[in-house]
Scaffold this motif. Structure first.
Motif, PDB file in Angstrom:
ATOM      1  N   ALA A 106       0.837  -1.203   0.000  1.00 47.28           N
ATOM      2  CA  ALA A 106       0.000   0.000   0.000  1.00 47.28           C
ATOM      3  C   ALA A 106       0.874   1.255   0.000  1.00 47.28           C
ATOM      4  N   ALA A 107       1.979   1.222   0.730  1.00 48.07           N
ATOM      5  CA  ALA A 107       2.868   2.384   0.809  1.00 48.07           C
ATOM      6  C   ALA A 107       3.579   2.654  -0.517  1.00 48.07           C
ATOM      7  N   LEU A 108       3.791   1.602  -1.303  1.00 44.57           N
ATOM      8  CA  LEU A 108       4.468   1.760  -2.589  1.00 44.57           C
ATOM      9  C   LEU A 108       3.658   2.651  -3.540  1.00 44.57           C
ATOM     10  N   ARG A 109       2.368   2.722  -3.320  1.00 41.20           N
ATOM     11  CA  ARG A 109       1.506   3.561  -4.168  1.00 41.20           C
ATOM     12  C   ARG A 109       2.001   5.003  -4.221  1.00 41.20           C
ATOM     13  N   GLY A 110       2.394   5.541  -3.087  1.00 43.31           N
ATOM     14  CA  GLY A 110       2.881   6.917  -3.045  1.00 43.31           C
ATOM     15  C   GLY A 110       4.084   7.139  -3.940  1.00 43.31           C
ATOM     16  N   ARG A 111       4.994   6.175  -3.955  1.00 39.14           N
ATOM     17  CA  ARG A 111       6.185   6.271  -4.818  1.00 39.14           C
ATOM     18  C   ARG A 111       5.827   6.084  -6.286  1.00 39.14           C
ATOM     19  N   ALA A 112       4.729   5.367  -6.559  1.00 41.83           N
ATOM     20  CA  ALA A 112       4.333   5.084  -7.941  1.00 41.83           C
ATOM     21  C   ALA A 112       3.583   6.246  -8.590  1.00 41.83           C
ATOM     22  N   LEU A 113       3.180   7.229  -7.811  1.00 35.30           N
ATOM     23  CA  LEU A 113       2.384   8.334  -8.352  1.00 35.30           C
ATOM     24  C   LEU A 113       3.082   9.083  -9.483  1.00 35.30           C
ATOM     25  N   GLU A 114       4.382   9.031  -9.510  1.00 38.19           N
ATOM     26  CA  GLU A 114       5.156   9.745 -10.529  1.00 38.19           C
ATOM     27  C   GLU A 114       5.197   8.982 -11.859  1.00 38.19           C
ATOM     28  N   VAL A 115       4.924   7.682 -11.829  1.00 37.57           N
ATOM     29  CA  VAL A 115       5.060   6.856 -13.036  1.00 37.57           C
ATOM     30  C   VAL A 115       4.174   7.340 -14.188  1.00 37.57           C
ATOM     31  N   PRO A 116       2.860   7.531 -14.000  1.00 35.59           N
ATOM     32  CA  PRO A 116       2.036   7.962 -15.140  1.00 35.59           C
ATOM     33  C   PRO A 116       2.480   9.294 -15.751  1.00 35.59           C
ATOM     34  N   ARG A 117       2.926  10.224 -14.926  1.00 36.00           N
ATOM     35  CA  ARG A 117       3.402  11.511 -15.444  1.00 36.00           C
ATOM     36  C   ARG A 117       4.635  11.313 -16.315  1.00 36.00           C
ATOM     37  N   ARG A 118       5.557  10.471 -15.864  1.00 39.29           N
ATOM     38  CA  ARG A 118       6.780  10.216 -16.626  1.00 39.29           C
ATOM     39  C   ARG A 118       6.471   9.488 -17.938  1.00 39.29           C
ATOM     40  N   ILE A 119       5.535   8.560 -17.892  1.00 36.89           N
ATOM     41  CA  ILE A 119       5.148   7.838 -19.112  1.00 36.89           C
ATOM     42  C   ILE A 119       4.479   8.802 -20.086  1.00 36.89           C
ATOM     43  N   ALA A 120       3.569   9.636 -19.590  1.00 38.57           N
ATOM     44  CA  ALA A 120       2.903  10.615 -20.454  1.00 38.57           C
ATOM     45  C   ALA A 120       3.929  11.531 -21.115  1.00 38.57           C
ATOM     46  N   ALA A 121       4.905  11.985 -20.352  1.00 43.82           N
ATOM     47  CA  ALA A 121       5.944  12.856 -20.908  1.00 43.82           C
ATOM     48  C   ALA A 121       6.743  12.118 -21.980  1.00 43.82           C
TER      49      ALA A 121
END
Length: 155
Positions: A106-121
């Protein structure tokens, strides 16, 4: 102007090849981005579903991901070994296995929040283009699922 019939078998005319090439390119970008999270792309997809829906039976998780249990089970085993999920037999139906996030998962979710932004970029598309592409791909998937069902029924 239409494509001559003789050109239909050219590799550069195959939509499936273009989609496969794009998928492989996505895989390369995800591999780099997800390395910091210690996840593979398929594991990331499992985590996305669990972050969104919470505890689920393996069967339902597979439905969300369009994966069979033979493909999903090894993924879940590795995620469990990493301490991110827990699998337990259902108390109501012993045949069903429930999957839930651990505190670490569950805590890993916070670290994963950046992934979609980086993929979109990485796509070079703006958000409207991404939404439009997703909508078209969803329509394509629906049409192909229906065509496969029709082909299967016609056999």
């Amino acid at each position: 102007m239409s494509t001559p019939t003789a050109d239909w078998l050219r590799l550069d005319q195959q939509i499936c090849f273009s989609l496969n090439a794009a998928s492989r390119a996505f895989g390369g970008v995800y591999r780099v981005i997800l390395k910091d999270l210690g996840l593979t792309y398929p594991q990331y997809l499992v985590m996305l579903v669990l972050w969104e829906h919470g505890e689920l039976p393996v069967k339902k998780l597979g439905e969300h991901l369009r994966l069979d249990s033979g493909t999903l089970s090894p993924l879940l085993k590795r995620l469990e070994a990493a301490g991110l999920v827990r699998r337990e037999r259902s108390t109501r139906d012993e045949r069903s296995v429930q999957v839930r996030l651990t505190e670490e998962g569950a805590a890993l979710r916070g670290r994963a929040l950046e992934v979609p932004r980086r993929i979109a970029a990485a796509t070079g598309f703006d958000l409207d283009e991404i939404r439009e592409l997703r909508a078209r791909l969803d329509r394509l998937t629906t049409a192909l699922d229906a065509a496969a069902a029709e082909e299967e029924a016609g056999r």
